[in-house]
Write a protein that holds these residues in place. Structure first.
Motif, PDB file in Angstrom:
ATOM      1  N   LEU A 278       3.254   6.039  -2.622  1.00 26.18           N
ATOM      2  CA  LEU A 278       4.449   6.798  -2.979  1.00 26.18           C
ATOM      3  C   LEU A 278       4.557   6.995  -4.487  1.00 26.18           C
ATOM      4  N   ILE A 279       4.181   5.985  -5.255  1.00 19.88           N
ATOM      5  CA  ILE A 279       4.202   6.114  -6.715  1.00 19.88           C
ATOM      6  C   ILE A 279       3.163   7.138  -7.155  1.00 19.88           C
ATOM      7  N   GLU A 280       1.967   7.094  -6.554  1.00 20.87           N
ATOM      8  CA  GLU A 280       0.914   8.047  -6.892  1.00 20.87           C
ATOM      9  C   GLU A 280       1.326   9.480  -6.570  1.00 20.87           C
ATOM     10  N   ARG A 281       2.078   9.662  -5.488  1.00 14.50           N
ATOM     11  CA  ARG A 281       2.538  10.998  -5.082  1.00 14.50           C
ATOM     12  C   ARG A 281       3.675  11.514  -5.952  1.00 14.50           C
ATOM     13  N   GLY A 282       4.276  10.626  -6.761  1.00 11.70           N
ATOM     14  CA  GLY A 282       5.342  11.047  -7.655  1.00 11.70           C
ATOM     15  C   GLY A 282       6.730  10.976  -7.048  1.00 11.70           C
ATOM     16  N   ALA A 283       6.918  10.085  -6.090  1.00 14.87           N
ATOM     17  CA  ALA A 283       8.238   9.938  -5.473  1.00 14.87           C
ATOM     18  C   ALA A 283       9.207   9.283  -6.450  1.00 14.87           C
ATOM     19  N   ASP A 284      10.502   9.602  -6.301  1.00 11.62           N
ATOM     20  CA  ASP A 284      11.509   8.994  -7.172  1.00 11.62           C
ATOM     21  C   ASP A 284      11.950   7.646  -6.600  1.00 11.62           C
ATOM     22  N   GLY A 285      12.641   6.872  -7.425  1.00 10.00           N
ATOM     23  CA  GLY A 285      13.039   5.513  -7.061  1.00 10.00           C
ATOM     24  C   GLY A 285      13.883   5.429  -5.793  1.00 10.00           C
ATOM     25  N   ASN A 286      14.857   6.326  -5.640  1.00 10.00           N
ATOM     26  CA  ASN A 286      15.701   6.289  -4.446  1.00 10.00           C
ATOM     27  C   ASN A 286      14.918   6.590  -3.181  1.00 10.00           C
ATOM     28  N   SER A 287      14.007   7.538  -3.252  1.00  9.16           N
ATOM     29  CA  SER A 287      13.189   7.899  -2.084  1.00  9.16           C
ATOM     30  C   SER A 287      12.303   6.736  -1.657  1.00  9.16           C
ATOM     31  N   ILE A 288      11.702   6.084  -2.619  1.00  8.72           N
ATOM     32  CA  ILE A 288      10.839   4.942  -2.318  1.00  8.72           C
ATOM     33  C   ILE A 288      11.656   3.819  -1.697  1.00  8.72           C
TER      34      ILE A 288
ATOM     35  N   PHE B 106      11.068  -1.847  -8.247  1.00  4.64           N
ATOM     36  CA  PHE B 106      10.578  -1.976  -9.624  1.00  4.64           C
ATOM     37  C   PHE B 106       9.971  -3.355  -9.872  1.00  4.64           C
ATOM     38  N   ASN B 107      10.578  -4.387  -9.327  1.00  2.87           N
ATOM     39  CA  ASN B 107      10.034  -5.739  -9.494  1.00  2.87           C
ATOM     40  C   ASN B 107       8.677  -5.879  -8.824  1.00  2.87           C
ATOM     41  N   ARG B 108       8.539  -5.336  -7.620  1.00  2.00           N
ATOM     42  CA  ARG B 108       7.251  -5.437  -6.902  1.00  2.00           C
ATOM     43  C   ARG B 108       6.183  -4.639  -7.629  1.00  2.00           C
ATOM     44  N   LYS B 109       6.527  -3.477  -8.140  1.00  2.00           N
ATOM     45  CA  LYS B 109       5.588  -2.656  -8.904  1.00  2.00           C
ATOM     46  C   LYS B 109       5.061  -3.453 -10.093  1.00  2.00           C
ATOM     47  N   HIS B 110       5.974  -4.122 -10.782  1.00  2.00           N
ATOM     48  CA  HIS B 110       5.579  -4.926 -11.941  1.00  2.00           C
ATOM     49  C   HIS B 110       4.691  -6.099 -11.516  1.00  2.00           C
ATOM     50  N   LYS B 111       5.071  -6.779 -10.438  1.00  2.00           N
ATOM     51  CA  LYS B 111       4.308  -7.942  -9.977  1.00  2.00           C
ATOM     52  C   LYS B 111       2.888  -7.558  -9.562  1.00  2.00           C
ATOM     53  N   LEU B 112       2.741  -6.377  -8.929  1.00  2.00           N
ATOM     54  CA  LEU B 112       1.420  -5.924  -8.495  1.00  2.00           C
ATOM     55  C   LEU B 112       0.610  -5.311  -9.634  1.00  2.00           C
TER      56      LEU B 112
ATOM     57  N   LYS C   5       4.084   5.521 -13.070  1.00  2.00           N
ATOM     58  CA  LYS C   5       5.517   5.446 -13.302  1.00  2.00           C
ATOM     59  C   LYS C   5       6.260   5.967 -12.077  1.00  2.00           C
ATOM     60  N   ILE C   6       7.413   5.384 -11.845  1.00  2.00           N
ATOM     61  CA  ILE C   6       8.290   5.865 -10.783  1.00  2.00           C
ATOM     62  C   ILE C   6       9.181   6.939 -11.395  1.00  2.00           C
TER      63      ILE C   6
ATOM     64  N   GLN D 142       0.832  -1.201   0.000  1.00  2.00           N
ATOM     65  CA  GLN D 142       0.000   0.000   0.000  1.00  2.00           C
ATOM     66  C   GLN D 142       0.872   1.258   0.000  1.00  2.00           C
ATOM     67  N   LEU D 143       1.929   1.257   0.804  1.00  2.00           N
ATOM     68  CA  LEU D 143       2.831   2.403   0.855  1.00  2.00           C
ATOM     69  C   LEU D 143       3.529   2.587  -0.487  1.00  2.00           C
ATOM     70  N   LEU D 144       3.920   1.499  -1.127  1.00  2.00           N
ATOM     71  CA  LEU D 144       4.536   1.581  -2.449  1.00  2.00           C
ATOM     72  C   LEU D 144       3.582   2.249  -3.438  1.00  2.00           C
ATOM     73  N   LYS D 145       2.322   1.820  -3.447  1.00  2.00           N
ATOM     74  CA  LYS D 145       1.320   2.413  -4.345  1.00  2.00           C
ATOM     75  C   LYS D 145       1.152   3.903  -4.070  1.00  2.00           C
TER      76      LYS D 145
END
Length: 65
Positions: free
Chosen positions: A26-36, A48-54, A59-60, A21-24
């Motif tokens: 953070l992506i919606e808020r527009g966080a960058d990959g390092n921050s996430i 990135f793998n978890r984003k793809h699996k879900l 976009k990150i 849920q936190l990953l989703k």
């Protein structure tokens, strides 16, 4: 002498529903990959793998140089 065959604990870290849920969010808020990755305590590759699996569509953002 340290056991070189023992893997670090973070390699066995499982994803919880709260992590997903936190990953989703953070992506919606527009966080960058390092921050996430820092927020979740994981590698960028695992993010990135978890984003793809879900199947998360957002976009990150690229990490600024």
């Amino acid at each position: 002498m340290a056991n070189k065959l023992k893997k670090p604990d973070f390699l066995n870290l499982r994803w919880s529903e709260a992590d997903d849920q936190l990953l989703k969010e953070l992506i919606e808020r527009g966080a960058d990959g390092n921050s996430i990755a820092r927020t979740l305590g994981r590698t960028r590759a695992s993010i990135f793998n978890r984003k793809h699996k879900l199947g998360i569509e957002g976009k990150i953002k690229r990490t600024p140089k």
